[in-house]
Design a protein around this motif. Structure first.
Motif, PDB file in Angstrom:
ATOM      1  N   LYS A   5       0.812  -1.253   0.114  1.00 40.19           N
ATOM      2  CA  LYS A   5      -0.099  -0.058  -0.026  1.00 40.19           C
ATOM      3  C   LYS A   5       0.945   1.239  -0.229  1.00 40.19           C
ATOM      4  N   THR A   6       1.810   1.160   0.821  1.00 40.62           N
ATOM      5  CA  THR A   6       2.762   2.394   1.065  1.00 40.62           C
ATOM      6  C   THR A   6       3.765   2.522  -0.522  1.00 40.62           C
ATOM      7  N   ARG A   7       4.009   1.386  -1.114  1.00 36.13           N
ATOM      8  CA  ARG A   7       4.705   1.589  -1.988  1.00 36.13           C
ATOM      9  C   ARG A   7       3.889   2.013  -3.504  1.00 36.13           C
ATOM     10  N   ARG A   8       2.251   1.631  -3.306  1.00 31.36           N
ATOM     11  CA  ARG A   8       1.841   1.991  -4.449  1.00 31.36           C
ATOM     12  C   ARG A   8       1.392   3.740  -4.265  1.00 31.36           C
ATOM     13  N   ALA A   9       1.323   4.151  -3.143  1.00 31.35           N
ATOM     14  CA  ALA A   9       1.331   5.588  -2.883  1.00 31.35           C
ATOM     15  C   ALA A   9       2.596   6.358  -3.285  1.00 31.35           C
ATOM     16  N   ILE A  10       3.679   5.549  -2.957  1.00 29.43           N
ATOM     17  CA  ILE A  10       4.900   6.407  -3.477  1.00 29.43           C
ATOM     18  C   ILE A  10       4.812   6.298  -4.937  1.00 29.43           C
ATOM     19  N   SER A  11       4.705   5.188  -5.584  1.00 32.51           N
ATOM     20  CA  SER A  11       4.548   5.151  -7.021  1.00 32.51           C
ATOM     21  C   SER A  11       3.693   6.214  -7.624  1.00 32.51           C
ATOM     22  N   ASP A  12       2.457   6.568  -6.935  1.00 30.99           N
ATOM     23  CA  ASP A  12       1.486   7.267  -7.675  1.00 30.99           C
ATOM     24  C   ASP A  12       2.115   8.489  -7.492  1.00 30.99           C
ATOM     25  N   ILE A  13       2.356   9.126  -6.657  1.00 24.81           N
ATOM     26  CA  ILE A  13       2.990  10.522  -6.334  1.00 24.81           C
ATOM     27  C   ILE A  13       4.136  10.801  -7.092  1.00 24.81           C
ATOM     28  N   ALA A  14       4.965   9.657  -7.237  1.00 24.36           N
ATOM     29  CA  ALA A  14       6.235  10.025  -8.047  1.00 24.36           C
ATOM     30  C   ALA A  14       5.799   9.930  -9.648  1.00 24.36           C
ATOM     31  N   GLY A  15       4.966   9.187  -9.956  1.00 23.63           N
ATOM     32  CA  GLY A  15       4.495   9.201 -11.475  1.00 23.63           C
ATOM     33  C   GLY A  15       3.593  10.418 -11.835  1.00 23.63           C
ATOM     34  N   SER A  16       3.299  11.156 -10.754  1.00 24.96           N
ATOM     35  CA  SER A  16       2.651  12.422 -11.075  1.00 24.96           C
ATOM     36  C   SER A  16       3.616  13.538 -11.550  1.00 24.96           C
ATOM     37  N   ALA A 198      12.516  -5.809  -8.523  1.00 28.73           N
ATOM     38  CA  ALA A 198      11.850  -7.118  -8.653  1.00 28.73           C
ATOM     39  C   ALA A 198      10.427  -7.209  -8.479  1.00 28.73           C
ATOM     40  N   ASN A 199       9.440  -6.040  -8.356  1.00 31.27           N
ATOM     41  CA  ASN A 199       8.228  -5.403  -8.437  1.00 31.27           C
ATOM     42  C   ASN A 199       7.672  -5.383  -9.724  1.00 31.27           C
ATOM     43  N   GLU A 200       8.436  -4.545 -10.396  1.00 31.33           N
ATOM     44  CA  GLU A 200       8.109  -4.218 -11.906  1.00 31.33           C
ATOM     45  C   GLU A 200       7.612  -5.509 -12.841  1.00 31.33           C
ATOM     46  N   GLY A 201       6.748  -5.056 -13.523  1.00 32.93           N
ATOM     47  CA  GLY A 201       5.965  -6.025 -14.477  1.00 32.93           C
ATOM     48  C   GLY A 201       5.026  -6.634 -13.749  1.00 32.93           C
ATOM     49  N   SER A 202       4.719  -6.494 -12.504  1.00 32.94           N
ATOM     50  CA  SER A 202       3.388  -6.965 -11.896  1.00 32.94           C
ATOM     51  C   SER A 202       2.904  -5.999 -11.023  1.00 32.94           C
ATOM     52  N   VAL A 203       2.885  -6.069  -9.797  1.00 34.25           N
ATOM     53  CA  VAL A 203       2.081  -5.035  -8.990  1.00 34.25           C
ATOM     54  C   VAL A 203       3.034  -3.759  -8.829  1.00 34.25           C
ATOM     55  N   GLY A 204       4.193  -3.865  -9.204  1.00 35.35           N
ATOM     56  CA  GLY A 204       4.856  -2.661  -8.726  1.00 35.35           C
ATOM     57  C   GLY A 204       4.798  -1.355  -9.558  1.00 35.35           C
ATOM     58  N   LEU A 205       3.903  -1.527 -10.728  1.00 31.82           N
ATOM     59  CA  LEU A 205       3.845  -0.204 -11.524  1.00 31.82           C
ATOM     60  C   LEU A 205       2.348   0.181 -11.079  1.00 31.82           C
ATOM     61  N   SER A 206       2.501   1.615 -11.094  1.00 25.91           N
ATOM     62  CA  SER A 206       1.178   2.232 -10.782  1.00 25.91           C
ATOM     63  C   SER A 206       0.430   2.511 -12.230  1.00 25.91           C
ATOM     64  N   ARG A 207      -0.547   2.609 -12.212  1.00 25.42           N
ATOM     65  CA  ARG A 207      -1.494   2.915 -13.207  1.00 25.42           C
ATOM     66  C   ARG A 207      -1.122   4.034 -14.098  1.00 25.42           C
ATOM     67  N   ALA A 208      -0.455   5.138 -13.636  1.00 28.00           N
ATOM     68  CA  ALA A 208       0.064   6.362 -14.252  1.00 28.00           C
ATOM     69  C   ALA A 208       1.222   5.792 -14.801  1.00 28.00           C
ATOM     70  N   GLU A 209       2.009   5.196 -14.412  1.00 29.94           N
ATOM     71  CA  GLU A 209       3.311   4.436 -14.925  1.00 29.94           C
ATOM     72  C   GLU A 209       3.075   3.500 -16.011  1.00 29.94           C
ATOM     73  N   VAL A 210       2.098   2.525 -15.905  1.00 36.21           N
ATOM     74  CA  VAL A 210       1.743   1.646 -16.891  1.00 36.21           C
ATOM     75  C   VAL A 210       1.380   2.551 -18.417  1.00 36.21           C
ATOM     76  N   LEU A 211       0.359   3.495 -18.092  1.00 29.22           N
ATOM     77  CA  LEU A 211      -0.075   4.241 -19.107  1.00 29.22           C
ATOM     78  C   LEU A 211       0.974   4.871 -19.884  1.00 29.22           C
ATOM     79  N   ARG A 212       1.962   5.499 -19.309  1.00 30.96           N
ATOM     80  CA  ARG A 212       3.142   5.914 -20.006  1.00 30.96           C
ATOM     81  C   ARG A 212       3.814   4.851 -20.646  1.00 30.96           C
ATOM     82  N   LEU A 213       3.955   3.736 -20.035  1.00 31.52           N
ATOM     83  CA  LEU A 213       4.780   2.611 -20.823  1.00 31.52           C
ATOM     84  C   LEU A 213       3.925   2.287 -21.858  1.00 31.52           C
ATOM     85  N   GLN A 214       2.633   2.095 -21.902  1.00 38.55           N
ATOM     86  CA  GLN A 214       1.888   1.597 -23.065  1.00 38.55           C
ATOM     87  C   GLN A 214       2.105   2.786 -24.062  1.00 38.55           C
ATOM     88  N   ARG A 215       1.932   4.052 -23.968  1.00 41.34           N
ATOM     89  CA  ARG A 215       2.142   5.119 -24.718  1.00 41.34           C
ATOM     90  C   ARG A 215       3.609   4.908 -25.463  1.00 41.34           C
TER      91      ARG A 215
END
Length: 299
Positions: A5-16, A198-215
């Motif tokens: 949960k903490t990593r998700r929050a960090i990932s989301d705020i960092a992604g912004s 270790a987390n990326e490619g699974s639950v380690g990426l925020s939705r914003a990060e996945v969107l940027r990756l897809q684009r």
């Protein structure tokens, strides 16, 4: 150290802010030792540190005299010792607040990034009480304070570039080297980067990060629906991109893949990926031939 949960929050705020999550996580690790909240009289509160020399400067003469007598203020940094426990620090803050609440809040650092309350105006708040409300609203509020501080103090660029000394000077102050702040950041980043990879490619990426990756993958020739979900199609596209770019086809967003994806599209002609893959494969064949020749000569 940090739960999902903490990593998700960090990932989301960092992604912004288009900031690598491991960088923000490293800063939080150094500033809070991985601790997010303190238990104070049954409440979850942000971590704080009261600075008596700040308090001293913000008081009127009469209040300053009273604060000095009570051991709440000092003209010198470190003149008022912070207790070890957060509960005792909150008790210290409450004593100071009875004398002058606004000055007490301004004289404390708040949350996982230990941002001083005195920054409230620079960060765009109407008053210090709104600043404190943001800090007490939860982890995301605390992270927003950190991000606002980085933005207003021009510290995003040195953090992105991992210019640890420049960043440390701006965030921790000119005496940063005395406690090796820049070295602590560098080591924390290595730890957080390993966890992130270790987390990326699974639950380690925020939705914003996945969107940027897809684009980015679509710019490189994929045909993904940008939905912010890292599903099988996104994984296959990422593996194909890595293979075409001559990278390890791991399906993870590692540092080399990030670098390849963030190059300007016009700098990467459409023919480069098949060519890179051909060169990569030729290199593998040549290495095998060389090993075989060495083995024959050794017989």
């Amino acid at each position: 150290m940090f739960d999902q949960k903490t990593r998700r929050a960090i990932s989301d705020i960092a992604g912004s802010a288009e900031l690598e999550p491991a960088l923000l996580a490293a800063l939080i690790e150094v500033e809070s030792a991985g601790r997010i909240f303190a238990e104070v009289d049954g409440r979850r509160e942000p971590l704080i540190r009261f600075e008596g020399h700040y308090f001293y400067r913000r008081l009127t003469h009469d209040k300053r005299v009273e604060a000095l007598k009570a051991g709440l203020a000092s003209p010198n940094a470190g003149g008022v010792r912070n207790p070890r426990s957060q509960a005792a620090r909150w008790a210290l803050l409450e004593r100071a607040a009875k004398l002058d609440t606004e000055a007490a809040y301004e004289s404390s650092s708040w949350g996982v990034g230990q941002v001083m309350g005195a920054n409230w105006r620079a960060l765009g708040f109407e008053n210090v009480f709104d600043f404190v409300s943001e800090a007490r609203s939860g982890l995301r509020g605390q992270l927003r304070l950190v991000l606002a501080f980085l933005e207003t103090h021009d510290l995003l660029e040195p953090l992105r570039n991992r210019d640890w000394q420049r960043f440390a000077r701006g965030y921790n102050g000119p005496a940063y080297a005395r406690n090796g702040y820049h070295l602590k950041l560098a080591l924390a980043y290595r730890r957080q980067r390993r966890i992130q990879e270790a987390n990326e490619g699974s639950v380690g990426l925020s939705r914003a990060e996945v969107l940027r990756l897809q684009r980015r993958l679509n710019e490189a020739g994929a045909h993904l629906q940008p939905d912010g979900l890292f599903g099988p199609a996104a994984r296959r596209a990422l593996i194909a991109f890595q293979s075409d770019a001559g990278l390890s086809a791991s399906g993870r967003l590692d540092e080399a893949t990030r670098a390849a994806l963030t190059r300007r599209p016009e700098a990467l002609p459409a023919s480069i990926f098949p060519l890179a893959r051909l060169i990569h494969n030729m290199g593998r064949v040549l290495r095998r031939v060389t090993r075989h020749q060495r083995a024959l000569r050794a017989q």
